[in-house]
Write a protein that holds these residues in place. Structure first.
Motif, short mmCIF file in Angstrom:
data_model
loop_
_atom_site.label_atom_id
_atom_site.label_comp_id
_atom_site.label_asym_id
_atom_site.label_seq_id
_atom_site.Cartn_x
_atom_site.Cartn_y
_atom_site.Cartn_z
N LEU A 254 5.36 22.07 10.59
CA LEU A 254 6.02 21.98 11.93
C LEU A 254 5.54 20.59 12.67
CD1 LEU A 254 5.05 25.72 13.10
CD2 LEU A 254 7.10 24.64 12.02
N ILE A 257 7.93 18.25 11.04
CA ILE A 257 9.27 18.16 11.52
C ILE A 257 9.39 17.51 13.04
CG2 ILE A 257 11.08 19.81 12.16
CD1 ILE A 257 10.28 21.42 9.75
N ILE A 267 18.07 17.68 14.77
CA ILE A 267 17.71 19.14 14.17
C ILE A 267 19.12 19.63 13.58
CG2 ILE A 267 17.97 20.71 15.89
CD1 ILE A 267 14.94 21.35 14.32
N VAL A 305 -1.25 18.63 22.18
CA VAL A 305 -0.32 18.26 21.33
C VAL A 305 1.14 19.23 21.49
CG1 VAL A 305 0.29 18.11 18.83
CG2 VAL A 305 -2.01 17.50 19.36
N GLY A 306 0.66 20.24 21.72
CA GLY A 306 1.70 21.31 21.93
C GLY A 306 2.47 20.86 22.98
N ALA A 307 1.90 20.54 24.16
CA ALA A 307 2.67 20.02 25.36
C ALA A 307 3.36 18.83 25.07
CB ALA A 307 1.60 19.79 26.39
N VAL A 309 4.68 17.90 22.15
CA VAL A 309 5.61 18.22 21.31
C VAL A 309 6.79 18.94 22.20
CG1 VAL A 309 6.55 20.01 19.66
CG2 VAL A 309 4.59 18.69 19.15
N ILE A 310 6.48 19.62 23.02
CA ILE A 310 7.53 20.32 24.15
C ILE A 310 8.27 19.30 24.96
CG2 ILE A 310 7.81 21.80 26.12
CD1 ILE A 310 6.28 23.81 24.79
N THR A 313 10.36 17.35 22.70
CA THR A 313 11.68 17.80 22.19
C THR A 313 12.69 18.30 23.34
OG1 THR A 313 10.44 20.02 22.43
CG2 THR A 313 10.58 19.07 20.28
N LEU B 73 8.69 31.40 16.93
CA LEU B 73 7.54 31.04 15.78
C LEU B 73 6.19 31.09 16.64
CD1 LEU B 73 9.14 28.01 14.16
CD2 LEU B 73 8.91 30.19 13.20
N LEU B 139 12.14 24.31 17.72
CA LEU B 139 11.16 23.20 18.26
C LEU B 139 10.43 23.93 19.46
CD1 LEU B 139 13.36 20.09 17.97
CD2 LEU B 139 11.57 20.86 16.34
N ALA B 140 11.12 24.34 20.32
CA ALA B 140 10.46 24.87 21.58
C ALA B 140 9.23 25.82 21.09
CB ALA B 140 11.39 25.62 22.32
N MET B 142 7.76 26.22 18.24
CA MET B 142 6.89 25.49 17.52
C MET B 142 5.72 24.97 18.41
SD MET B 142 8.56 23.19 14.51
CE MET B 142 7.80 21.68 15.42
N GLY B 143 6.28 24.11 19.50
CA GLY B 143 5.29 23.92 20.54
C GLY B 143 4.56 24.63 21.37
N THR B 144 5.06 25.78 21.95
CA THR B 144 4.52 26.83 22.61
C THR B 144 3.40 27.39 21.54
OG1 THR B 144 6.17 28.30 22.09
CG2 THR B 144 6.16 27.46 24.26
#
Lengths: 325, 331, 499
Positions: A254, A257, A267, A305-307, A309-310, A313, B73, B139-140, B142-144
């Motif tokens: 993930l 990607i 995507i 990192v999650g934040a 990525v969000i 994206t 996910l 993607l959403a 994955m991030g959350t």
């Protein structure tokens, strides 16, 4: 003016901005040993990302590559140890071929059985990892048993610097490998017909068929290359960390990607470039590493990192909005 | 009789369902044949009924997301976070052997509420990202997933939270009327979700949106709102799975059940859900979970390592998919 | 040497027992601009596919340059000089114009590497041949539809065809773009290439073609020099409809009720100037206009999907803010979209679900569906719309065009609709169903007091079924004609003025 709207420019600008910000928080960021370390961390992930890039451009997706990387790595090292092999070239060839073969399995299911790539690669990834861990169990190959030539190779440096207190850091020579592979992928994508067929396939599958592209070849190429690059990267990774651990790379798919998408690949397919991927991977690695530099608590790193990525994206969603219903 | 015609409709409606049932029976027979003494013991089915619910709930959660052509996910992240939040709460308010029993029970109830609310809130975040901001579901979520797992790490500092109250354990390990509590919970949830999907506005809307999002727009359906609700429902189910998981193991950790994610997605697809949207049933998914639980239980009893079971799951899925594709082509 | 380039003689074609073509003969002369007219499902697509070698005929022969051809497949067809441009263009939006033009050629040359200089040279030559100005380095998707079409034409010309077949080329083009297209087509003709337009858009076909062939139900029903036809006669041949029965007659109500729909000064996106409109209960008002005249935009504005600005909309005399589809439906507006397959129907879902799609709040108590009531309402609608189906649970995708369209229309019987807007209500519907749908619409207007706005390109349909016909041009309502027999000519004349 067009250059300012290109995805690569945007992410390069964001990257630069982020680097400046991090540097402001902690100027140690700009020190050579940190930068060299960053570059080093880019190599393995970057090579894998090149493969994922091609799959994404073709309109597919691949989540099996970490498993393939680990399998190729472990099997090759075991073989090297068992045979007492002293060379470096052949093992890389072997690891690449293992990855290629596994990637071809993906291609078979994607092209002939017509299942969506997410499901196929979830299945093959699970199979490979499950089989490997099932056969191998808890063992791993530690530094004392790792093939020396491999480690020596992976340790080689372009530039070596000695600190006053005797510690040593340097710019890994593996970055040359990375650069060469990136260049090769770029040339394929841009200047070969199979490369253009990847973009065509991702743009409009039916039109690609009508124009006369051999979609079977394109599909096998794309998934095979992703597997091959993963295999190569896997072996390189074990050389660089002096360890062959079959449990490595868990959850990496993930991140990679996300990095490739951040770098401008869509995507939905049909879009993406090597340069953008290089930036995206650098961004990902930098975020992971720099949270430490910025003295953010390790436990908060995942959240950060999650934040990121969000946010990234969401921005790409805005960029891709024309493709929505 | 209505029930009879309902059942007939059910079986006739979906060719794949029939095939799935057949596969399940075959798997059962195979496992029983390979290992009759161990596999056919009541104890074996009992243990299955304790583990099956978590996976079943997660698979249904994935199916719901797939109905509108999306995916979730982050369900494992939500499950773990729910368990951890409840656990953290318990540690703050309950002192072992000091707090009176009645109060503990009240606290446990509160803990359940906290966990479920976590699921709803997490689902809301997913829903906003996907339905409002139009971020691709892969993607959403994955991030959350990273965010939820990250928050779990922050709360636990790394190691597992242990020492849940006995009542909480009961949820994961107890029995009511001879049936495992988690199994009963799963049944209740499955029936509820099946009801929602076939008999409520939300469910029907989701099916329509998943079939043709554009036509849904022209029919005046509130697409964004419905998709938002669907992710909240998935989140709720994930948090319920988290409650059961932490109840059963008496612990909650940020990285529990990572292999569940893959399995849940595979089961949803195996159960007849179309990942592009518009098709999926609770019954199908439940049967698929059962089939896979028989498979893994059988292999585990034969001393196959868990990893090899993963291998078999992956192979099984690909096999069934290839089979379906072949059948659909010759039709 | 004969003038005839390619000839189909007595072609028959069956698909799964259904006769798609029944003894069709047609001939295309060198350098001729030929129009093949027919409704959806008439067999015109089958003819294209047979001419281009995608299908083989079950009977009859194909004659090229006076010599019968034994087997025609796509590659042989191209070698004979036959190229087809389909409606979706088969182009790649994510690649540049140059690549779109040259990649096929490079592939055929079996190259491995891309020679960018050769690609650009090829592309440049292809575009120049058309006499238009397009940036070959631009990404294709940045071009408007007309630009993409030109690229598709340029690509087809690269193989030096002698016949260029264009499938529905003027869909989604603005008036000016159609002019550019025709300019290009005449240029192609000058180069000695024949062009076969396959279409059901009459105005434009009349303008450009020299010879016309009309297909209906798999048979050729008319042919001749274009000058001998007009819009109405072509449409009549295409639909086979006789103007039998009474034209629609409407008498205003005697009471003082406000009109069902009143629009004052509504400005449409891209239009200039406000629009005023009044629809009384029981009226069926037609809306005619050229492509790109703004009719669909008006419909979408009323339906809350693409709101116009300024002005006011009143329903039954009460002002309505139509800022969303839900609001429009709640206020009584109903819309039957142009493309029922992608915009109107949930193909895999049951007839019942399709019918109830916009009205589920009517059959739910709280959040739960009342199944008996749902079934009852769906059954009522099926009866009211005379939809032929053995069961309500059948997936709607299995219904015929006519029945499926009735499902889409019937949906709005359940929403307390006051104003029914239909866009191309009988496109792709067989003749018998057409007549029934028209009867049904009249019935709805009269017995339920609906105000009906019918957007259509089928002038006879409008003449027969509307008590008056409005004309739209460039986003504005610009004229009105009373319904009935004479209106066909009147509307036709006015449209000719616009073009």
């Amino acid at each position: 003016m067009r250059i300012f709207y290109r995805s690569e420019t945007v992410i390069a600008a964001v990257l630069l901005l982020a680097m400046i910000l991090i540097g402001l928080v902690n100027p140690a960021f700009w020190q050579l040993d940190n930068l060299f370390g960053l570059v080093r961390s880019n190599v393995v992930i970057g090579i894998m990302a090149l493969g994922v890039l091609m799959v994404l451009i073709s309109g597919g997706i691949d989540v099996s590559f970490p498993a393939f990387a680990v399998a190729a790595m472990y099997l090759t090292i075991r073989a090297m140890v068992a045979l007492g092999y002293e060379g470096v070239l052949l093992p890389f060839v072997m690891a690449t071929l293992i990855g290629l073969a596994l990637g071809a399995v993906n291609a078979v299911f994607v092209h002939y059985v017509r299942v969506i790539p997410l499901i196929v690669t979830l299945g093959t990834g699970a199979m490979v990892r499950g089989f490997l861990l099932g056969m191998v169990g808890a063992s791993q190959i530690n530094i004392d048993r790792m093939p020396k030539p491999l480690i020596t190779f992976a340790r080689s440096e372009l530039v070596g610097i000695q600190n006053g207190d005797g510690t040593h850091y340097g710019l890994t020579a593996m970055v040359v490998l990375y650069g060469a592979l990136a260049l090769a992928v770029h040339l394929v994508l841009r200047h070969t017909l199979v490369g253009r067929s990847i973009y065509a396939l991702g743009g409009d599958r039916e039109a690609a068929r009508r124009v006369g592209f051999d979609l079977r070849w394109t599909t096998f190429f794309v998934y095979g290359a992703a597997g091959a690059l993963a295999g190569f990267a896997g072996l390189l990774h074990s050389g660089m960390i002096w360890l062959a651990n079959p449990r490595d790379f868990a959850g990496l798919e993930l991140d990679v990607i996300a990095a490739v998408v951040l770098g401008g690949a869509s995507i939905f397919g049909g879009r993406g470039s090597v340069l953008g991927t290089l930036f995206g991977v650098f961004m990902l690695v930098m975020v992971n590493n720099s949270l430490i530099i910025m003295k953010i608590d390790t436990t908060w790193q995942r959240v950060a990192v999650g934040a990121i990525v969000i946010i990234a994206t969401a921005t790409t969603a805005w960029r891709d909005r024309k493709r929505r219903i | 009789m209505k029930l009879g015609s309902d059942l007939r409709n059910l079986v006739n409606r979906d060719d794949n369902l029939g095939q799935l049932v057949l596969i399940t029976i075959l798997v059962f027979a195979l496992m029983a044949g390979l290992n009759p003494e161990k596999f056919l013991r009541p104890y074996n089915f009992e243990s299955i009924s304790y583990v099956f619910p978590e996976l079943g709930l997660l698979s249904i959660a994935v199916m719901i997301a797939m109905l509108t052509g999306g995916i979730d996910l982050s369900i494992i992240g939500i499950a773990n976070l729910s368990g951890i939040l409840a656990g953290t709460f318990f540690h703050r308010v309950i002192e072992a052997h000091v707090t009176p029993d009645g109060t503990v029970l009240a606290y446990v109830a509160a803990g359940v509420v906290i966990a479920l609310l976590t699921g709803l809130a997490a689902g809301l975040l997913n829903g906003v990202l996907i339905a409002r901001l139009h971020v691709t579901p892969i993607l959403a979520t994955m991030g959350t997933a990273q965010i939820f797992t990250g928050l779990s790490l922050v709360l636990t500092g790394g190691p597992a939270i242990v020492g849940f109250p006995a009542y909480w354990s009961f949820v994961g390990n107890g029995k009511i009327l001879g049936l495992a509590v988690p199994f009963l919970l799963f049944l209740a949830a499955a029936v509820a979700v099946a009801f929602v999907l076939s008999r409520t506005m939300l469910g029907i809307n989701l099916m329509l949106i998943g079939t043709n999002a554009k036509a849904a727009l022209f029919a005046g359906l509130r697409r964004e709102r419905m998709i938002l609700y669907s992710y909240m429902l998935s989140g709720l189910l994930a948090s319920l799975a988290g409650i059961i998981l932490s109840g059963r193991t008496n612990a909650a950790k940020s990285d529990y059940g990572t292999s569940y994610l893959l399995q849940a997605v595979l089961i949803a697809v195996l159960g007849g859900t179309n990942p592009s949207g518009g098709r999926g049933t609770v019954l199908g998914v439940s049967i698929a979970v059962l089939a896979l639980m028989f498979l893994s239980s059988g292999f585990q009893l034969m001393r196959f390592s868990n990893f090899l079971v993963d291998f078999i799951w992956g192979a099984f899925l690909l096999l069934v998919i290839a089979l379906n594709a072949y059948r659909n082509r010759t039709r | 040497m004969s003038d005839i380039l390619i000839e189909l003689r007595n072609i028959e074609k069956r698909f799964a027992g259904v006769r798609a073509l029944d003894g069709v003969s047609l001939a295309i002369r060198r350098g001729q601009i030929h129009c093949l007219a027919g409704e959806n499902g008439s067999g015109k697509s089958t003819i294209i596919k047979i001419m281009s070698g995608v299908y083989g005929p079950d009977a009859g022969e194909i004659v090229v340059d006076g010599v019968p051809v034994a087997r025609l497949d796509p590659i042989t067809a191209i070698r004979h000089g036959i190229e087809v441009i389909y409606q979706d263009f088969s182009l790649f939006g994510n690649l540049t114009v140059a690549e779109n033009l040259a990649l096929g050629h490079e592939l055929r040359e079996k190259r491995r590497l891309v020679d960018w200089r050769a690609v650009h040279a090829l592309a440049r030559r292809a575009i120049d041949r058309l006499g238009v100005d397009i940036d070959i380095e631009a990404d294709l998707e940045t071009l408007p539809t007309s630009g993409k079409q030109l690229v598709a034409i340029a690509r087809a010309l690269m193989s030096d065809p002698r016949l260029l077949i264009m499938d529905e080329p003027t869909t989604a083009l603005t008036r000016r773009e159609v002019e550019t297209l025709f300019h290009v087509v005449r240029e192609i003709q000058r180069q000695g290439i024949a062009v076969l337009f396959v279409s059901h858009k009459m105005r434009e076909m009349l303008e450009i073609s020299e010879w016309l062939t009309v297909i209906r139900n798999g048979c050729k029903v008319a042919e001749g020099e274009t000058g001998g036809f007009d819009e109405a006669s072509i449409t009549r041949h295409m639909t086979g409809q006789d103007i039998a029965g009474e034209p629609y007659c409407w008498r205003p109500a005697t009471d003082d009720r406000p009109p069902r729909l009143e629009v004052r000064g509504l400005v449409l996106p891209g239009g200039a100037g406000g629009n005023d409109l009044r629809l009384e209960a029981g009226e069926i008002v037609g809306l005619a206009g050229l492509l790109g005249s703004g009719r669909t935009e008006l419909a979408l504005a009323l339906f809350g999907m693409a709101p116009g600005h300024g002005g006011q909309v009143l329903i039954d005399g009460v002002p309505a803010r139509l800022s969303s589809v839900q609001e429009a439906i709640a206020r009584g507006i109903a819309y039957v979209p142009e493309d029922r397959l992608t915009e109107g129907l949930f193909l895999a879902q049951s007839i019942e679900r399709n019918i109830l799609a916009a009205a589920y709040d009517r059959v739910t108590r709280g959040l739960v569906l009342d199944r008996t009531r749902a079934r009852a309402l769906a059954a009522e609608t099926v009866a009211a719309m005379q939809i032929a189906t053995p069961s309500l649970d059948k997936p709607v995708g299995q219904l015929s065009g006519g029945n499926a369209q009735r499902v889409v229309i019937g949906r709005w019987l359940l929403t307390d609709a006051k104003v029914l807007v239909l866009n191309g209500p009988t496109v792709g519907v067989d003749v018998g169903s057409k007549a029934e749908i028209h009867r049904k619409l009249r019935d709805l207007a009269q017995t339920r007091g609906l105000a009906v706005l019918m957007i259509s390109d089928d002038l006879p349909e409008l003449a027969q079924n509307c008590n008056r016909i409005l004309l739209m041009h460039r986003g504005r309502l610009v004229g009105e004609v009373a319904g009935g027999k004479a209106s066909e000519e009147a509307v036709s004349d006015m449209l000719r003025q616009f073009s």
